[in-house]
Design a protein around this motif. Structure first.
Motif, PDB file in Angstrom:
ATOM      1  N   GLU A  66      -5.070  -7.669   2.203  1.00 22.96           N
ATOM      2  CA  GLU A  66      -3.863  -7.501   1.409  1.00 22.96           C
ATOM      3  C   GLU A  66      -4.323  -7.365  -0.029  1.00 22.96           C
ATOM      4  N   VAL A  77      -0.137  -4.516  -0.775  1.00 22.85           N
ATOM      5  CA  VAL A  77      -0.269  -3.543   0.305  1.00 22.85           C
ATOM      6  C   VAL A  77      -1.232  -4.062   1.362  1.00 22.85           C
ATOM      7  N   ARG A  78      -1.010  -3.644   2.582  1.00 31.23           N
ATOM      8  CA  ARG A  78      -1.895  -3.997   3.700  1.00 31.23           C
ATOM      9  C   ARG A  78      -2.853  -2.840   3.912  1.00 31.23           C
ATOM     10  N   VAL A  79      -4.139  -3.169   3.953  1.00 27.83           N
ATOM     11  CA  VAL A  79      -5.180  -2.147   4.013  1.00 27.83           C
ATOM     12  C   VAL A  79      -6.184  -2.495   5.110  1.00 27.83           C
ATOM     13  N   ASN A  97      -4.298   2.561   3.892  1.00 29.46           N
ATOM     14  CA  ASN A  97      -3.231   1.729   3.335  1.00 29.46           C
ATOM     15  C   ASN A  97      -2.051   1.820   4.293  1.00 29.46           C
ATOM     16  N   THR A  99       0.718   0.202   4.226  1.00 28.64           N
ATOM     17  CA  THR A  99       2.015   0.089   3.562  1.00 28.64           C
ATOM     18  C   THR A  99       2.545   1.449   3.141  1.00 28.64           C
ATOM     19  N   PHE A 100       1.695   2.294   2.538  1.00 26.89           N
ATOM     20  CA  PHE A 100       2.131   3.595   2.021  1.00 26.89           C
ATOM     21  C   PHE A 100       1.546   4.777   2.784  1.00 26.89           C
TER      22      PHE A 100
END
Length: 167
Positions: A66, A77-79, A97, A99-100
């Motif tokens: 994160e 964001v979660r990576v 990533n 999240t995006f």
């Protein structure tokens, strides 16, 4: 602690960020810090909120993290990171990533320099959603590199200095 080079270039589906930094510490000390993915949250709390090594096979790691790439005012964001450690030279990794839905290729290379270590850093990010391009571009140009220097480079210099003082 000034950057020798900061470059942000556009591509058809994303951006490439390149920078060179100087750390007044031996390469071994710098490598010991930058390759310690388990301790990223302790070393660089403004960047890494949490890391978990999912798997390790020699110098290859899969990491769940994160992160806060642009600071505290932006969402964490979660990576997923697939890293290859390059002993005493740095690392390279692929990032996703979650999240995006962006993907990236990152490389951090170390070389000896008079009085310390030079870091050559590059990150090429691909943006799946076209609407993110102007937002991401603005964030990187206005905040990203400046934030990274304060949140990553400055603590790295202090950590290396402390390591050398203890050694």
């Amino acid at each position: 602690m000034s950057a020798d080079l900061d470059s942000i270039s556009d591509s058809s589906d994303g951006f490439k960020i390149q920078s060179r930094w100087f750390v007044p510490a031996p390469r071994g000390s710098v490598y010991a810090v930058v390759s310690d993915f388990e301790r990223l949250p302790q070393h660089f709390p403004r960047v890494a909120r949490s890391t978990r090594i999912i798997s390790r096979d020699g110098n290859r790691l899969v990491i769940d993290a994160e992160a806060a790439s642009f600071g505290r005012f932006f969402p964490v964001v979660r990576v997923t990171i697939n890293a290859e450690l390059l002993p005493d030279e740095g690392y390279r990794c692929s990032t996703f990533n979650r999240t995006f839905a962006t993907a990236g290729e990152e490389e951090l290379r170390l070389s000896d320099a008079p009085g310390g270590t030079e870091i050559a850093y590059s990150y090429a990010v691909k943006l799946r959603h076209r609407w993110l391009r102007p937002v991401y571009g603005w964030l990187v140009r206005r905040l990203g590199l400046r934030f990274w220097k304060r949140a990553y480079l400055e603590p790295l210099i202090a950590l290396c200095r402390n390591r050398d003082d203890v050694a």
